[in-house]
Scaffold this motif. Structure first.
Motif, PDB file in Angstrom:
ATOM      1  N   SER A  96       0.844  -1.190   0.000  1.00 11.77           N
ATOM      2  CA  SER A  96       0.000   0.000   0.000  1.00 11.77           C
ATOM      3  C   SER A  96       0.883   1.245   0.000  1.00 11.77           C
ATOM      4  O   SER A  96       2.073   1.176  -0.313  1.00 11.77           O
ATOM      5  N   ALA A  97       0.326   2.364   0.388  1.00  9.34           N
ATOM      6  CA  ALA A  97       1.093   3.614   0.448  1.00  9.34           C
ATOM      7  C   ALA A  97       1.880   3.728   1.744  1.00  9.34           C
ATOM      8  O   ALA A  97       2.368   4.816   2.082  1.00  9.34           O
ATOM      9  N   TRP A  98       1.998   2.624   2.457  1.00  5.76           N
ATOM     10  CA  TRP A  98       2.716   2.603   3.729  1.00  5.76           C
ATOM     11  C   TRP A  98       3.839   1.583   3.670  1.00  5.76           C
ATOM     12  O   TRP A  98       3.723   0.547   3.009  1.00  5.76           O
ATOM     13  N   CYS A  99       4.922   1.883   4.376  1.00  2.00           N
ATOM     14  CA  CYS A  99       5.983   0.898   4.615  1.00  2.00           C
ATOM     15  C   CYS A  99       5.771   0.373   6.029  1.00  2.00           C
ATOM     16  O   CYS A  99       5.637   1.160   6.977  1.00  2.00           O
ATOM     17  N   SER A 100       5.718  -0.937   6.176  1.00  2.00           N
ATOM     18  CA  SER A 100       5.302  -1.518   7.448  1.00  2.00           C
ATOM     19  C   SER A 100       6.142  -2.750   7.770  1.00  2.00           C
ATOM     20  O   SER A 100       6.272  -3.655   6.941  1.00  2.00           O
ATOM     21  N   VAL A 101       6.700  -2.779   8.978  1.00  2.00           N
ATOM     22  CA  VAL A 101       7.549  -3.899   9.406  1.00  2.00           C
ATOM     23  C   VAL A 101       7.227  -4.239  10.859  1.00  2.00           C
ATOM     24  O   VAL A 101       7.071  -3.343  11.694  1.00  2.00           O
ATOM     25  N   ALA A 102       7.121  -5.521  11.155  1.00  3.68           N
ATOM     26  CA  ALA A 102       6.902  -5.979  12.528  1.00  3.68           C
ATOM     27  C   ALA A 102       7.846  -7.129  12.821  1.00  3.68           C
ATOM     28  O   ALA A 102       8.122  -7.964  11.952  1.00  3.68           O
ATOM     29  N   LEU A 103       8.339  -7.168  14.037  1.00  2.00           N
ATOM     30  CA  LEU A 103       9.248  -8.229  14.463  1.00  2.00           C
ATOM     31  C   LEU A 103       8.725  -8.832  15.750  1.00  2.00           C
ATOM     32  O   LEU A 103       8.552  -8.139  16.751  1.00  2.00           O
ATOM     33  N   GLN A 131       9.765 -11.337  23.902  1.00  2.00           N
ATOM     34  CA  GLN A 131       9.873  -9.893  23.728  1.00  2.00           C
ATOM     35  C   GLN A 131       8.566  -9.326  23.172  1.00  2.00           C
ATOM     36  O   GLN A 131       7.819 -10.019  22.480  1.00  2.00           O
ATOM     37  N   ALA A 132       8.314  -8.068  23.461  1.00  5.41           N
ATOM     38  CA  ALA A 132       7.158  -7.384  22.878  1.00  5.41           C
ATOM     39  C   ALA A 132       7.381  -7.196  21.379  1.00  5.41           C
ATOM     40  O   ALA A 132       8.516  -7.046  20.918  1.00  5.41           O
ATOM     41  N   VAL A 133       6.308  -7.219  20.631  1.00  4.76           N
ATOM     42  CA  VAL A 133       6.396  -7.025  19.184  1.00  4.76           C
ATOM     43  C   VAL A 133       6.892  -5.614  18.877  1.00  4.76           C
ATOM     44  O   VAL A 133       6.397  -4.628  19.431  1.00  4.76           O
ATOM     45  N   GLN A 134       7.903  -5.522  18.017  1.00  6.25           N
ATOM     46  CA  GLN A 134       8.375  -4.228  17.531  1.00  6.25           C
ATOM     47  C   GLN A 134       7.683  -3.916  16.211  1.00  6.25           C
ATOM     48  O   GLN A 134       7.497  -4.814  15.376  1.00  6.25           O
ATOM     49  N   PHE A 135       7.347  -2.648  15.993  1.00  3.76           N
ATOM     50  CA  PHE A 135       6.510  -2.302  14.857  1.00  3.76           C
ATOM     51  C   PHE A 135       6.854  -0.911  14.347  1.00  3.76           C
ATOM     52  O   PHE A 135       6.962   0.036  15.127  1.00  3.76           O
TER      53      PHE A 135
END
Length: 234
Positions: free
Chosen positions: A11-18, A23-27
């Motif tokens: 989409s028009a967004w760049c999105s990354v999650a780990l 550990q808490a999810v990084q986003f």
């Protein structure tokens, strides 16, 4: 819990999650004006560094394969191919609409309406809409009914649908069939939805080798000859 890197650039967004065990999810999720190509890999490197981790710690890499922006989908798939090949990491392809349906479970509209069937409909440009219907299952993500469709907005099949969501509601508000029920026009895809789908897929034993990864193109043709355009006007 599996260690998963999830990305989406469809989409028009760049999105990354780990998501790493313990550990808490990084986003990271930001709108991009030019493109995600210059952000994606640095973001991934930064998230892994902050978590004191590396690609070798991952059990899988998940990616949104579309439908969506042609260039963005190809970027995401290519990036994951490069990362996965380097460390022989399994990949989890995730359909954009499935990811949006997964995210919708967390919305106030969903929680207040308790639908048994919902529809995700997103703007496909060119006066068309990508859409799919989903059954709600207890303790699982929404289950897609049949294939993803590409139609004119007015051709959505809303039979049995109890909640309608997605960007098509704002883009084609005047063209969609009449729908009396709760709506969520603001829900959109992010790496968190990709992550949710990937977690369930891995629990179900569903992943693929990187050589099998490819974009999901629902629209087969985006350019037409002059003769084809004139024929379409008849």
């Amino acid at each position: 819990m599996a260690n998963i890197l999830a990305i989406d650039t469809s989409s028009a967004w760049c999105s990354v999650a780990l998501s790493l065990e313990g550990q808490a999810v990084q986003f990271r999720h930001e709108a991009v004006t030019v493109g995600a190509s210059q952000l994606l890999l640095p973001w991934i490197e930064s998230l892994l560094s902050d978590a004191k981790s590396s690609l070798t710690d991952l059990d899988a890499i998940a990616v949104g394969i579309g439908p969506g922006a042609f260039t963005g989908v190809r970027l995401g798939v290519a990036a994951v191919q490069g990362l996965a090949v380097s460390q022989n990491i399994p990949v989890v392809p995730v359909c954009s609409l499935d990811a949006i349906a997964a995210q919708l479970l967390e919305s106030a509209v969903f929680k207040s309406s308790h639908p048994q069937r919902l529809m995700i409909a997103i703007d496909a440009r060119m006066e068309e809409v990508y859409w799919a219907s989903y059954d709600i299952q207890e303790k699982r993500l929404p289950s897609r009914i049949g294939d993803i469709h590409l139609t004119k907005p007015e051709d959505l099949n809303l039979e049995g649908v109890q909640l309608l969501a997605g960007s098509a509601l704002n883009a084609y508000n005047q063209s969609l069939p009449q729908f009396i029920g709760p709506i969520d026009p603001d829900v959109s895809i992010s790496a968190l939805g990709i992550l949710k789908c990937a977690q369930q897929s891995l629990q179900d034993g569903a992943h693929c080798e990187v050589r099998q990864l490819e974009p999901l193109y629902v629209r087969d043709k985006v350019a037409f000859t002059t003769a084809e355009r004139e024929e379409g006007k008849k």
